[in-house]
Design an enzyme around this catalytic site. Structure first.
Site, PDB file in Angstrom:
ATOM      1  N   LYS A 185       0.876  -1.181   0.000  1.00 40.24           N
ATOM      2  CA  LYS A 185       0.000   0.000   0.000  1.00 40.24           C
ATOM      3  C   LYS A 185       0.912   1.229   0.000  1.00 40.24           C
ATOM      4  O   LYS A 185       1.424   1.642   1.032  1.00 40.24           O
ATOM      5  CB  LYS A 185      -0.869  -0.012   1.268  1.00 40.24           C
ATOM      6  CG  LYS A 185      -2.162   0.755   1.192  1.00 40.24           C
ATOM      7  CD  LYS A 185      -2.125   2.239   1.021  1.00 40.24           C
ATOM      8  CE  LYS A 185      -1.687   3.148   2.109  1.00 40.24           C
ATOM      9  NZ  LYS A 185      -1.606   4.561   1.627  1.00 40.24           N
ATOM     10  N   GLU A 188      -0.876   7.467  -1.021  1.00 36.92           N
ATOM     11  CA  GLU A 188      -1.871   7.819  -2.056  1.00 36.92           C
ATOM     12  C   GLU A 188      -1.400   8.996  -2.905  1.00 36.92           C
ATOM     13  O   GLU A 188      -1.974   9.271  -3.956  1.00 36.92           O
ATOM     14  CB  GLU A 188      -3.226   8.121  -1.408  1.00 36.92           C
ATOM     15  CG  GLU A 188      -3.206   9.260  -0.438  1.00 36.92           C
ATOM     16  CD  GLU A 188      -4.524   9.418   0.315  1.00 36.92           C
ATOM     17  OE1 GLU A 188      -5.566   9.020  -0.211  1.00 36.92           O
ATOM     18  OE2 GLU A 188      -4.484   9.946   1.438  1.00 36.92           O
ATOM     19  N   GLY A 238       7.142   5.237   7.710  1.00 38.84           N
ATOM     20  CA  GLY A 238       6.332   6.447   7.766  1.00 38.84           C
ATOM     21  C   GLY A 238       6.535   7.148   9.094  1.00 38.84           C
ATOM     22  O   GLY A 238       7.566   6.960   9.756  1.00 38.84           O
ATOM     23  N   GLY A 243       2.793   4.947  12.755  1.00 38.91           N
ATOM     24  CA  GLY A 243       3.396   3.675  13.185  1.00 38.91           C
ATOM     25  C   GLY A 243       2.762   3.163  14.472  1.00 38.91           C
ATOM     26  O   GLY A 243       2.464   1.979  14.608  1.00 38.91           O
ATOM     27  N   GLU A 260       9.927   1.517  10.455  1.00 39.43           N
ATOM     28  CA  GLU A 260      10.922   2.534  10.070  1.00 39.43           C
ATOM     29  C   GLU A 260      10.227   3.877  10.221  1.00 39.43           C
ATOM     30  O   GLU A 260       9.431   4.262   9.366  1.00 39.43           O
ATOM     31  CB  GLU A 260      11.344   2.329   8.615  1.00 39.43           C
ATOM     32  CG  GLU A 260      12.035   1.011   8.345  1.00 39.43           C
ATOM     33  CD  GLU A 260      13.467   1.015   8.831  1.00 39.43           C
ATOM     34  OE1 GLU A 260      14.094   2.077   8.844  1.00 39.43           O
ATOM     35  OE2 GLU A 260      13.939  -0.058   9.232  1.00 39.43           O
ATOM     36  N   CYS A 294      13.843  11.019   6.097  1.00 37.83           N
ATOM     37  CA  CYS A 294      13.807  10.580   7.495  1.00 37.83           C
ATOM     38  C   CYS A 294      15.165  10.714   8.162  1.00 37.83           C
ATOM     39  O   CYS A 294      15.244  10.948   9.358  1.00 37.83           O
ATOM     40  CB  CYS A 294      13.326   9.141   7.567  1.00 37.83           C
ATOM     41  SG  CYS A 294      14.267   8.058   6.494  1.00 37.83           S
ATOM     42  N   GLU A 395      10.228  16.762  14.199  1.00 37.31           N
ATOM     43  CA  GLU A 395      10.596  16.567  12.802  1.00 37.31           C
ATOM     44  C   GLU A 395       9.985  17.709  11.987  1.00 37.31           C
ATOM     45  O   GLU A 395       8.792  17.975  12.098  1.00 37.31           O
ATOM     46  CB  GLU A 395      10.007  15.221  12.341  1.00 37.31           C
ATOM     47  CG  GLU A 395      10.843  14.532  11.330  1.00 37.31           C
ATOM     48  CD  GLU A 395      10.283  13.174  10.911  1.00 37.31           C
ATOM     49  OE1 GLU A 395       9.087  12.889  11.137  1.00 37.31           O
ATOM     50  OE2 GLU A 395      11.061  12.401  10.350  1.00 37.31           O
TER      51      GLU A 395
HETATM   52  P1  NAP Z   1       2.626   8.800   7.175  1.00 37.68           P
HETATM   53  O1  NAP Z   1       1.626   9.876   7.219  1.00 37.68           O
HETATM   54  O2  NAP Z   1       2.981   8.104   8.420  1.00 37.68           O
HETATM   55  O3  NAP Z   1       2.119   7.755   6.083  1.00 37.68           O
HETATM   56  C1  NAP Z   1       2.863   6.621   5.739  1.00 37.68           C
HETATM   57  C2  NAP Z   1       1.957   5.573   5.127  1.00 37.68           C
HETATM   58  O4  NAP Z   1       1.033   5.113   6.117  1.00 37.68           O
HETATM   59  C3  NAP Z   1       1.111   6.098   3.971  1.00 37.68           C
HETATM   60  O5  NAP Z   1       1.021   5.103   2.984  1.00 37.68           O
HETATM   61  C4  NAP Z   1      -0.206   6.360   4.637  1.00 37.68           C
HETATM   62  O6  NAP Z   1      -1.309   6.353   3.753  1.00 37.68           O
HETATM   63  C5  NAP Z   1      -0.285   5.202   5.603  1.00 37.68           C
HETATM   64  N1  NAP Z   1      -1.260   5.378   6.687  1.00 37.68           N
HETATM   65  C6  NAP Z   1      -1.786   6.523   7.166  1.00 37.68           C
HETATM   66  N2  NAP Z   1      -2.667   6.266   8.155  1.00 37.68           N
HETATM   67  C7  NAP Z   1      -2.706   4.922   8.312  1.00 37.68           C
HETATM   68  C8  NAP Z   1      -3.422   4.033   9.172  1.00 37.68           C
HETATM   69  N3  NAP Z   1      -4.272   4.481  10.082  1.00 37.68           N
HETATM   70  N4  NAP Z   1      -3.209   2.714   9.049  1.00 37.68           N
HETATM   71  C9  NAP Z   1      -2.331   2.231   8.158  1.00 37.68           C
HETATM   72  N5  NAP Z   1      -1.632   3.016   7.298  1.00 37.68           N
HETATM   73  C10 NAP Z   1      -1.812   4.353   7.381  1.00 37.68           C
HETATM   74  O7  NAP Z   1       4.017   9.310   6.598  1.00 37.68           O
HETATM   75  P2  NAP Z   1       4.239  10.253   5.348  1.00 37.68           P
HETATM   76  O8  NAP Z   1       3.664  11.591   5.694  1.00 37.68           O
HETATM   77  O9  NAP Z   1       3.793   9.562   4.116  1.00 37.68           O
HETATM   78  O10 NAP Z   1       5.854  10.286   5.319  1.00 37.68           O
HETATM   79  C11 NAP Z   1       6.622  11.083   6.159  1.00 37.68           C
HETATM   80  C12 NAP Z   1       7.045  10.341   7.421  1.00 37.68           C
HETATM   81  O11 NAP Z   1       7.711   9.115   7.099  1.00 37.68           O
HETATM   82  C13 NAP Z   1       8.055  11.096   8.248  1.00 37.68           C
HETATM   83  O12 NAP Z   1       7.722  11.039   9.618  1.00 37.68           O
HETATM   84  C14 NAP Z   1       9.370  10.366   8.007  1.00 37.68           C
HETATM   85  O13 NAP Z   1      10.327  10.516   8.998  1.00 37.68           O
HETATM   86  C15 NAP Z   1       8.923   8.984   7.832  1.00 37.68           C
HETATM   87  N6  NAP Z   1       9.922   8.215   7.079  1.00 37.68           N
HETATM   88  C16 NAP Z   1      10.688   7.277   7.717  1.00 37.68           C
HETATM   89  C17 NAP Z   1      11.660   6.566   7.020  1.00 37.68           C
HETATM   90  C18 NAP Z   1      12.528   5.535   7.698  1.00 37.68           C
HETATM   91  O14 NAP Z   1      13.189   4.753   7.005  1.00 37.68           O
HETATM   92  N7  NAP Z   1      12.578   5.470   9.007  1.00 37.68           N
HETATM   93  C19 NAP Z   1      11.834   6.806   5.664  1.00 37.68           C
HETATM   94  C20 NAP Z   1      11.038   7.764   5.047  1.00 37.68           C
HETATM   95  C21 NAP Z   1      10.067   8.450   5.770  1.00 37.68           C
HETATM   96  P3  NAP Z   1      -1.863   7.688   3.011  1.00 37.68           P
HETATM   97  O15 NAP Z   1      -1.712   7.373   1.588  1.00 37.68           O
HETATM   98  O16 NAP Z   1      -3.293   7.834   3.419  1.00 37.68           O
HETATM   99  O17 NAP Z   1      -1.021   8.839   3.471  1.00 37.68           O
END
Ligand code: NAP
Ligand code: MG
Length: 500
Positions: A185, A188, A238, A243, A260, A294, A395
């Site tokens: 998944k 979006e 994410g 998480g 992650e 990240c 962040e």
């Molecule tokens: P996010 O808002 O946490 O979303 C990540 C993914 O989770 C998206 O596909 C999102 O879907 C999905 N999601 C949202 N709500 C959910 C739920 N209730 N249940 C299951 N899945 C759900 O993160 P983002 O805004 O896309 O990315 C930025 C974040 O990612 C930052 O905090 C960054 O630090 C972190 N990140 C971490 C790493 C690492 O390796 N540690 C790498 C890159 C990024 P949608 O399509 O609806 O948004």
């Protein structure tokens, strides 16, 4: 600051369906994605439902329980991964173009992401051939232990928008090498290259049902994957907040999790650093992928003896950085992901000012000429940030560097470790004692010394503290997708326990 040329007007809207059990099919609902640099619609994604997710999970479950993939030899899985890498190389320019347009990142970076992804697929191909279990033949006569590594089952993968293909490639090829089946998944906002990967997997001969993609929202599709009792493992990249929601939703099924999450990395500059290299490195650390990274080096910790001179050079260099449209060949920085995110970043900079910080350069939106209407922010450096300021801990996920001075190694280590996150940190010093001793004291999954945001497929990455757990890439990244089974064999007769 220089800005450069406009968007490609020839772009067509790319249309993507759901990829379930070897067939790409439309969904009842769709969403559109606009290039955040131009506002032009570039892609249309299917909005999958919970029922679509259930179908994809059922296909992956059936393939895992009774299909061929988990039962193939490592050599056969390796050959598939090599074919996939070849097709990705054939389509590299197209994949980079999609990635840049959907995420807003500069095309030059998108090309790097694609070649990095191909490298991961090739490395995973080598692991499929070479990884194996262990035999214990030292347990005494007539007792042999086999420690086998089996594929851990059906894996759900949920990924964010900042590195759509690269972060998928830190998971998918390793899971496939291990013999798992997958339901992915993607975000979006940036689903294109994940569906493209499914198409390429099929072209490379992956059996139907092994890799399924259900695009759509996190609250619908992501949530369905998290709760499912038919998924054995969930691999998430994410935010820490999402998480935690996923961990709670996954708890009743007791599935294995890999998390992650967010980060707040420091770049620590000691007086004995190569200051020219450190200037380039500190700026790269915070501006790479427009700060939407990240492992972004969002905090500069600089020794007080060199701070003023170092900052002078850093500010001068930041002002020469080129911000441009995603498809601009000369852009160093691109557009931010969406308007709300840009406004959040500006609000965090305003909050930092209230907390006593000084903006040395940047701090505003860019929108002149070719950047008009796009989501662009100036590279920003914020000085006098104390550890009690919110921006020191939160962040920001944008091109914003905070500056904090230190006087001793202990103080530098304390400041670096003072945040809740622990994903990565960078050290700039030519003194081996300072560099290595500091590296060992930092609480993060990765430490870079005299380099930053570097890597190789062989080297694992991941977090400690609230940055999550589990490792991706390297042998450790493969082992994440395996389950250890112990087979204990007695040959001959064991000494009886019962006396009668
Ligand atoms: P996010 O808002 O946490 O979303 C990540 C993914 O989770 C998206 O596909 C999102 O879907 C999905 N999601 C949202 N709500 C959910 C739920 N209730 N249940 C299951 N899945 C759900 O993160 P983002 O805004 O896309 O990315 C930025 C974040 O990612 C930052 O905090 C960054 O630090 C972190 N990140 C971490 C790493 C690492 O390796 N540690 C790498 C890159 C990024 P949608 O399509 O609806 O948004
Ligand atoms: Mg989100």
């Amino acid at each position: 600051m220089t800005t450069t040329t406009a968007a490609d007007p020839t772009t067509e809207v790319r249309k993507y369906g759901l990829f379930i059990d070897g067939t790409e099919r439309p969904a009842a609902k769709h969403s559109e994605r606009a290039n955040p640099g131009t506002g032009q619609v570039v892609a249309r994604f299917a909005r999958g439902s919970a029922e679509d997710a259930a179908e994809a999970i059922a296909a992956a479950r059936r393939e895992f329980d009774s299909g061929t993939w988990p039962r193939l030899s490592g050599a056969a899985r390796s050959q598939f991964l090599h074919r996939l890498a070849g097709l990705m190389r054939r389509d590299a320019e197209k994949l980079a173009h999609i990635e840049a347009e959907e995420s807003g990142k500069p095309i030059r970076l998108a090309r790097g992401d694609v070649s990095g992804s191909i490298g991961l697929v090739e490395f995973a191909a080598s692991l499929a051939m070479t990884e194996h279990g262990a035999i214990y033949d030292n347990l005494g006569e007539g007792f042999t232990g086999l420690v086998t590594r089996e594929p851990c089952g059906v894996v759900g993968m949920i990924t964010p928008w900042n590195f759509p293909l690269l972060l998928l490639s830190q998971k998918l090829p390793f899971a496939l090498a291990a013999g798992c089946t997958v339901v992915a998944k993607p975000s979006e906002l940036t689903s294109g290259t994940t569906v493209e990967t499914a198409r390429l997997c099929q072209e490379a001969g992956l059996p139907a049902g092994v890799f399924n993609v259900v695009t759509g929202s996190g609250s619908v599709v992501g949530s369905a994957l998290s709760k499912s009792f038919d998924i054995d493992m969930l691999s998430f990249t994410g935010s820490t907040q999402v998480g935690n929601t996923i961990s709670a939703a996954a708890a009743p099924s007791a599935k294995r999790l890999s998390m992650e999450l967010g980060g707040k990395a420091a770049s620590i500059v000691f007086p004995d650093a190569d200051l020219e290299a450190a200037t380039e490195g500190v700026l790269f650390a915070v501006l790479f992928n427009t700060g939407e990274c990240c492992v972004s080096g969002a905090r500069l910790l600089v020794h007080e003896d060199i701070a003023d001179a170092f900052l002078e050079g850093l500010v001068a260099k930041a002002r020469t950085v080129r911000t441009g449209q995603p498809l601009d060949e000369d852009a160093d920085l691109g557009a931010l992901i969406h308007e709300q995110h840009l406004n959040d970043i500006l609000a965090k900079v305003a909050q930092a000012r209230e907390d006593g910080a000084t903006v040395l350069t940047g701090g505003g939106r860019l929108g002149a000429d070719s950047l008009a209407g796009g989501l662009f922010l100036e590279p920003t450096i914020v000085d006098n940030v104390t550890p009690d300021a919110r921006i020191f801990h939160e962040e920001v996920f944008g091109p914003v560097l905070t500056v904090t001075r230190f006087s001793t190694v202990d103080e530098a280590v304390g400041l670096a470790n003072a945040v809740e996150y622990g994903l990565a940190n960078s050290i700039w010093s030519k003194n081996i004692d300072t560099a290595l001793n500091t590296a060992r004291r930092l609480r993060s999954g990765t430490v870079w010394v005299n380099t930053t945001i570097d890597g190789a497929p062989q080297l694992p990455g991941g977090g400690v503290k609230r940055s999550g757990y589990g490792r991706e890439m390297g042998v450790a990244g493969y082992e994440e997708f395996t389950e250890v089974k112990t087979i204990q064999i007695r040959t001959g007769v064991k000494e009886p326990f019962f006396r009668s």
